[in-house]
Design a protein around this motif. Structure first.
Motif, mmCIF file in Angstrom:
data_model
loop_
_atom_site.group_PDB
_atom_site.id
_atom_site.type_symbol
_atom_site.label_atom_id
_atom_site.label_comp_id
_atom_site.label_asym_id
_atom_site.label_seq_id
_atom_site.Cartn_x
_atom_site.Cartn_y
_atom_site.Cartn_z
ATOM 1 N N TRP A 94 0.848 -1.188 0.000
ATOM 2 C CA TRP A 94 0.000 0.000 0.000
ATOM 3 C C TRP A 94 0.876 1.228 0.000
ATOM 4 O O TRP A 94 2.031 1.189 0.400
ATOM 5 N N THR A 95 0.310 2.294 -0.515
ATOM 6 C CA THR A 95 1.003 3.574 -0.539
ATOM 7 C C THR A 95 -0.005 4.669 -0.219
ATOM 8 O O THR A 95 -1.210 4.433 -0.202
ATOM 9 N N VAL A 96 0.506 5.829 0.008
ATOM 10 C CA VAL A 96 -0.347 6.998 0.210
ATOM 11 C C VAL A 96 -0.068 7.973 -0.922
ATOM 12 O O VAL A 96 0.979 7.918 -1.565
ATOM 13 N N ALA A 97 -1.009 8.847 -1.166
ATOM 14 C CA ALA A 97 -0.829 9.850 -2.212
ATOM 15 C C ALA A 97 0.338 10.756 -1.849
ATOM 16 O O ALA A 97 0.579 11.020 -0.671
#
Length: 121
Positions: A72-75
């Motif tokens: 997962w990543t964040v913007a």
């Protein structure tokens, strides 16, 4: 205080619209249901902080491992741009009012006034 809530402190205008008998009964039911757990949490938090400080390790719950193990990543954050804008705005707000008015605007205001209008005498 079983089944009843006592409101402490001075009167606040409009509070009777919020602190209705139904709302107070709801708060009392929440306290009955969750009060014992709420009382347990502060000492548990203190104990956890002390353990982390002592060991230097964070131990996470096994049931949340799937979150940590997944991809997962964040913007991307626009933090630097937002900080720069906030700094510029803060600088603008810090200007004294007389500095925010140009010299031209001040000299234009005085032109064309009739001495008889709005004068002191």
């Amino acid at each position: 205080m079983a089944g009843r809530v006592e409101v402490a402190g001075g009167h606040v205008g409009g509070s009777e619209a919020v602190l209705t008998p139904g709302a107070l009964a709801f708060v009392a039911s929440l306290q009955r249901e969750f009060g014992p757990r709420r009382d347990e949490l502060p000492p548990a938090r203190r104990s956890r902080r002390e353990e982390v400080a002592r060991s230097g390790r964070l131990v996470f719950l096994e049931e949340t491992a799937h979150v940590r193990d997944s991809e997962w990543t964040v913007a991307p954050a626009r933090v630097l741009e937002e900080v720069a804008l906030a700094d510029e705005f803060a600088d603008f707000l810090a200007l004294p009012a007389y500095e925010a008015v140009s010299d031209e605007a001040v000299s234009d205001e005085g032109e064309g006034e009739d001495e008889g209008e709005g004068g002191a005498g």
